[in-house]
Design a protein around this motif. Structure first.
Motif, PDB file in Angstrom:
ATOM      1  N   TYR A 145      31.147 -15.525   6.063  1.00 36.30           N
ATOM      2  CA  TYR A 145      30.196 -14.292   6.211  1.00 36.30           C
ATOM      3  C   TYR A 145      29.953 -14.067   7.901  1.00 36.30           C
ATOM      4  CZ  TYR A 145      26.903 -10.506   5.791  1.00 36.30           C
ATOM      5  OH  TYR A 145      26.417  -9.232   5.777  1.00 36.30           O
ATOM      6  N   VAL A 146      30.536 -13.312   8.482  1.00 41.67           N
ATOM      7  CA  VAL A 146      30.126 -12.878   9.864  1.00 41.67           C
ATOM      8  C   VAL A 146      29.307 -11.913  10.152  1.00 41.67           C
ATOM      9  CG1 VAL A 146      31.190 -12.435  12.202  1.00 41.67           C
ATOM     10  CG2 VAL A 146      32.523 -13.449  10.321  1.00 41.67           C
ATOM     11  N   ALA A 147      28.326 -12.270  10.879  1.00 41.58           N
ATOM     12  CA  ALA A 147      27.015 -11.404  11.300  1.00 41.58           C
ATOM     13  C   ALA A 147      26.756 -11.486  12.651  1.00 41.58           C
ATOM     14  CB  ALA A 147      25.700 -11.874  10.554  1.00 41.58           C
ATOM     15  N   ALA A 148      26.876 -10.150  13.159  1.00 37.85           N
ATOM     16  CA  ALA A 148      26.635  -9.956  14.865  1.00 37.85           C
ATOM     17  C   ALA A 148      25.118  -9.938  15.023  1.00 37.85           C
ATOM     18  CB  ALA A 148      27.356  -8.667  15.296  1.00 37.85           C
ATOM     19  N   ILE A 149      24.474 -11.017  15.381  1.00 36.51           N
ATOM     20  CA  ILE A 149      22.935 -11.157  15.816  1.00 36.51           C
ATOM     21  C   ILE A 149      22.538 -10.472  16.871  1.00 36.51           C
ATOM     22  CG2 ILE A 149      23.026 -13.427  14.622  1.00 36.51           C
ATOM     23  CD1 ILE A 149      22.550 -14.858  17.111  1.00 36.51           C
ATOM     24  N   ASN A 150      23.450  -9.910  17.723  1.00 31.07           N
ATOM     25  CA  ASN A 150      23.080  -9.022  19.050  1.00 31.07           C
ATOM     26  C   ASN A 150      22.763  -7.501  18.524  1.00 31.07           C
ATOM     27  OD1 ASN A 150      26.052  -8.697  18.455  1.00 31.07           O
ATOM     28  ND2 ASN A 150      25.907  -7.273  20.326  1.00 31.07           N
ATOM     29  N   GLU A 151      22.980  -7.286  17.389  1.00 31.57           N
ATOM     30  CA  GLU A 151      22.990  -5.930  16.938  1.00 31.57           C
ATOM     31  C   GLU A 151      21.582  -5.638  16.272  1.00 31.57           C
ATOM     32  OE1 GLU A 151      27.835  -5.279  15.904  1.00 31.57           O
ATOM     33  OE2 GLU A 151      26.261  -5.458  13.984  1.00 31.57           O
ATOM     34  N   TYR A 152      20.714  -6.293  16.683  1.00 29.44           N
ATOM     35  CA  TYR A 152      19.443  -6.023  16.073  1.00 29.44           C
ATOM     36  C   TYR A 152      18.564  -4.883  16.676  1.00 29.44           C
ATOM     37  CZ  TYR A 152      17.449  -8.054  20.490  1.00 29.44           C
ATOM     38  OH  TYR A 152      17.119  -8.361  22.015  1.00 29.44           O
ATOM     39  N   ASP A 153      19.121  -4.156  17.624  1.00 25.76           N
ATOM     40  CA  ASP A 153      18.544  -3.111  17.986  1.00 25.76           C
ATOM     41  C   ASP A 153      19.459  -1.586  17.803  1.00 25.76           C
ATOM     42  OD1 ASP A 153      20.625  -3.840  19.990  1.00 25.76           O
ATOM     43  OD2 ASP A 153      19.544  -2.373  21.443  1.00 25.76           O
ATOM     44  N   GLN A 154      20.655  -1.961  17.163  1.00 26.83           N
ATOM     45  CA  GLN A 154      21.687  -1.133  16.858  1.00 26.83           C
ATOM     46  C   GLN A 154      21.483  -0.286  15.638  1.00 26.83           C
ATOM     47  OE1 GLN A 154      24.311  -3.773  19.523  1.00 26.83           O
ATOM     48  NE2 GLN A 154      25.434  -1.782  19.225  1.00 26.83           N
ATOM     49  N   MET A 155      22.414   0.915  15.256  1.00 24.67           N
ATOM     50  CA  MET A 155      22.341   1.336  14.072  1.00 24.67           C
ATOM     51  C   MET A 155      23.761   1.482  13.559  1.00 24.67           C
ATOM     52  SD  MET A 155      19.250   2.071  13.383  1.00 24.67           S
ATOM     53  CE  MET A 155      17.758   2.014  14.360  1.00 24.67           C
ATOM     54  N   LEU A 156      24.151   1.669  12.378  1.00 26.39           N
ATOM     55  CA  LEU A 156      25.249   1.865  11.752  1.00 26.39           C
ATOM     56  C   LEU A 156      26.025   2.831  12.283  1.00 26.39           C
ATOM     57  CD1 LEU A 156      24.639   0.683   7.905  1.00 26.39           C
ATOM     58  CD2 LEU A 156      25.712  -0.773   9.919  1.00 26.39           C
ATOM     59  N   VAL A 157      27.300   2.856  12.399  1.00 24.54           N
ATOM     60  CA  VAL A 157      28.149   4.041  12.865  1.00 24.54           C
ATOM     61  C   VAL A 157      28.320   5.012  11.691  1.00 24.54           C
ATOM     62  CG1 VAL A 157      30.462   4.711  13.190  1.00 24.54           C
ATOM     63  CG2 VAL A 157      29.762   2.658  14.315  1.00 24.54           C
ATOM     64  N   GLU A 158      28.318   4.453  10.365  1.00 23.15           N
ATOM     65  CA  GLU A 158      28.373   5.443   9.049  1.00 23.15           C
ATOM     66  C   GLU A 158      27.068   5.709   8.684  1.00 23.15           C
ATOM     67  OE1 GLU A 158      29.237   1.045   7.527  1.00 23.15           O
ATOM     68  OE2 GLU A 158      29.098   2.082   9.582  1.00 23.15           O
ATOM     69  N   ASP A 159      25.990   5.212   9.401  1.00 24.69           N
ATOM     70  CA  ASP A 159      24.745   5.748   9.027  1.00 24.69           C
ATOM     71  C   ASP A 159      23.559   5.435  10.023  1.00 24.69           C
ATOM     72  OD1 ASP A 159      22.209   6.344   7.951  1.00 24.69           O
ATOM     73  OD2 ASP A 159      22.332   4.666   6.187  1.00 24.69           O
TER      74      ASP A 159
END
Length: 549
Positions: A420-434
């Motif tokens: 399972y891969v999680a990008a931990i730098n994305e804590y301030d970003q929103m989903l492209v699809e939502d």
């Protein structure tokens, strides 16, 4: 002060009960010391030992007494990396003992330890769990385990006529770096990329450059950012060319596995964008007094022939000059590229734009790092096979966007392990699809579902906490409280990364299921090779253990 061990066997219980741990702080962290009883591994008797736990260390050390501690001569060490520690009820041989706890190490070895009081038992268990959350696997342990695994594989192969197949299911949310993991496997274990693949990635790199610049242009227009006059002129010409290029460019695919990432559509219409997301139907307001509609139309016509040749010939020289002119503006490299994250600009755009002079050469062939940095959305399923130490690995990579996840269920059968891969730098970003859903919170929710799914109760879970390089950089300017309002620690990488790791690990509901976590930078081949070597040993060890009769 810790109580010294009593040499009389009759007073052993008294000595243990009287021994309470001392706890104090040093520059290296909290130290917990105390005399505890340890059950022997060979001779099943109990020995009183001085245990020393330093928060930040990879071991618990235990000594015969304080004199041995002063000369740094431990009787033994208990590795903390990925260990489990829990209360243990000892009732064997009609000799029950109170206040026991068990430490089960990463390699499966157990230590049964008895405290003197309930408070002491609880304190040690909690402290060991905290220390384990910071511990790292030592090089000595990795080497010894790797040699043991290789020997076990060779012994196992002598009794089998076929190559064993290890099936890894690669899961995670969109843009977490799953496909980059697959690319690394090809580099490390599958002789790299074919000429056909390199040509595909050459085209993809050029497309990433052009689409990245289009998002930067949109960001400037949407936020009304003031740029130099020469930058504004370059923007106008690039926007006019881009609308023709985007309308005429063909689909870019490799074996029907990839499709281009979300890209903007630039026009010179008067309607301005009303949404913060970028989609192929987005219109941009690029009307400026400096260029009339007729002028832009003339530019579009003159660029049309070049636009149709980009896929084969690369980025036209005059377009690369426009891109370079826009990127050379200091505002674009600072304020604009930060704001562009709101529109899901690829992480690699900055790298590519800084390398533009190399990327546009006629004889350009992408390097391994260029390929690892390229971005395209995975649609469908990609299966990659590679052989390591006489074992065949099959990695199944499926799309991570919400619309792609319904396909996962078809690949749950015969899964050896889940990566399972999680990008931990994305804590301030929103989903492209939502646009209302935080990416890291979405990843935590999805990990909860994957980790506890009944479809693979016996599969180990390998957790890659990815993009740590981008995470470290982002911590300097964006608070963790953006995603986690309850976060009260400082913004250091060690504190923040371990906080996120523990959030993921807390999702595990089945105590029998191991979750092996690793901090990764999937674009760094050297460090990823070390991580995968460790993961490989974990998986093979579990498989061989399961086949032992």
């Amino acid at each position: 002060m810790s109580t010294s061990p009593n040499n009389s066997s009759n007073s052993l219980a008294t000595a243990v009960a009287a021994s309470s741990p001392s706890q104090f702080s040093t520059a290296k962290g909290t130290i917990l010391r105390g005399y505890l009883s340890k059950k022997g591994h060979v001779i099943k008797n109990w020995k009183l030992r001085l245990f020393v736990l330093k928060i930040g260390s990879n071991y618990i050390e235990y000594y015969v007494d304080e004199s041995k501690e002063s000369t740094n001569s431990p009787r033994g060490k208990i590795p903390l990396y990925n260990c489990r520690c829990a209360e243990y009820v000892h009732t064997k041989n009609n000799n029950p003992r109170e206040y026991c706890f068990n430490i089960e190490t990463f390699e499966g070895k157990s230590w049964i330890i008895s405290a003197g009081t309930k408070d002491q038992q609880v304190q040690w268990i909690e402290s060991i769990k905290e220390a384990a959350s910071y511990a790292e696997e030592t090089d000595e342990s990795k080497l010894a385990k790797h040699k043991q695994i290789e020997k076990m594989i060779q012994d196992d192969m002598r009794h089998k006529s076929r190559v064993p197949i290890i099936k890894l299911l690669l899961l995670g949310t969109g843009e977490s770096g799953k496909s980059t993991v697959v690319k690394q496997m090809k580099i490390l274990h599958s002789k790299g990329f074919t000429d056909e693949e390199k040509d595909f990635y050459r085209r993809l790199v050029h497309r990433n450059v052009i689409d990245g610049m289009a998002i930067l242009v949109h960001t400037i227009q949407e936020h009304g950012i003031q740029v130099a006059p020469e930058t504004r002129a370059a923007i106008e010409q690039f926007a006019s060319w881009f609308q023709v290029y985007q309308a005429s460019r063909p689909s870019l695919r490799l074996s029907n596995n990839h499709s281009p990432m979300n890209t903007p559509k630039l026009t010179s219409s008067s309607s301005s964008i009303s949404s913060t997301s970028i989609s192929p139907n987005t219109s941009f307001n690029l009307n400026d007094a400096a260029a009339s509609s007729s002028e832009l139309g003339q530019l579009s016509t003159s660029f049309e022939a070049n636009a149709s040749l980009v896929e084969d010939k690369g980025i036209p020289t005059h377009i690369s000059e426009l891109i370079n002119k826009i990127w050379s503006d200091s505002i674009v490299q600072t304020d604009v590229i930060i704001k562009a994250q709101r529109y899901h600009i690829n992480d690699s755009v900055k790298y590519y734009l800084n390398e533009l002079s190399r990327l546009i050469k006629a004889d350009y062939t992408p390097t391994s790092f260029d390929i690892l940095s390229s971005r395209s959305q995975t649609t469908g399923v990609i299966e990659t096979d590679f052989k390591v130490a006489d074992v065949m690995f099959k990695i199944v990579d499926v799309g991570g966007q919400r619309g792609e996840r319904k396909k996962w269920i078809h690949f749950f059968e015969d899964v050896t392990a889940i990566v399972y891969v999680a990008a931990i730098n994305e804590y301030d970003q929103m989903l492209v699809e939502d646009g209302s859903a935080n990416r890291l919170q979405e990843s935590l929710t999805l990990f909860d579902q994957v980790c506890n799914d009944a479809s693979f109760p016996n599969s180990s879970v390998i957790l890659f906490l990815n993009k740590i390089d981008l995470f470290q950089e982002k911590l300097k300017r964006i608070s963790m409280q953006t995603c986690f309002p309850e976060y009260k620690e400082d913004q250091t990488y060690e504190r923040a990364s371990n906080y996120i790791k523990n959030l993921f690990l807390s999702k595990r509901k089945q105590s029998s299921k191991f979750v092996y976590s690793h901090f990764t930078c999937a674009t760094d081949t050297k460090s990823f090779e070390k991580v995968f070597s460790s993961v490989q040993d974990i998986i093979l060890s579990n498989v061989l253990d399961a086949t032992v009769v």
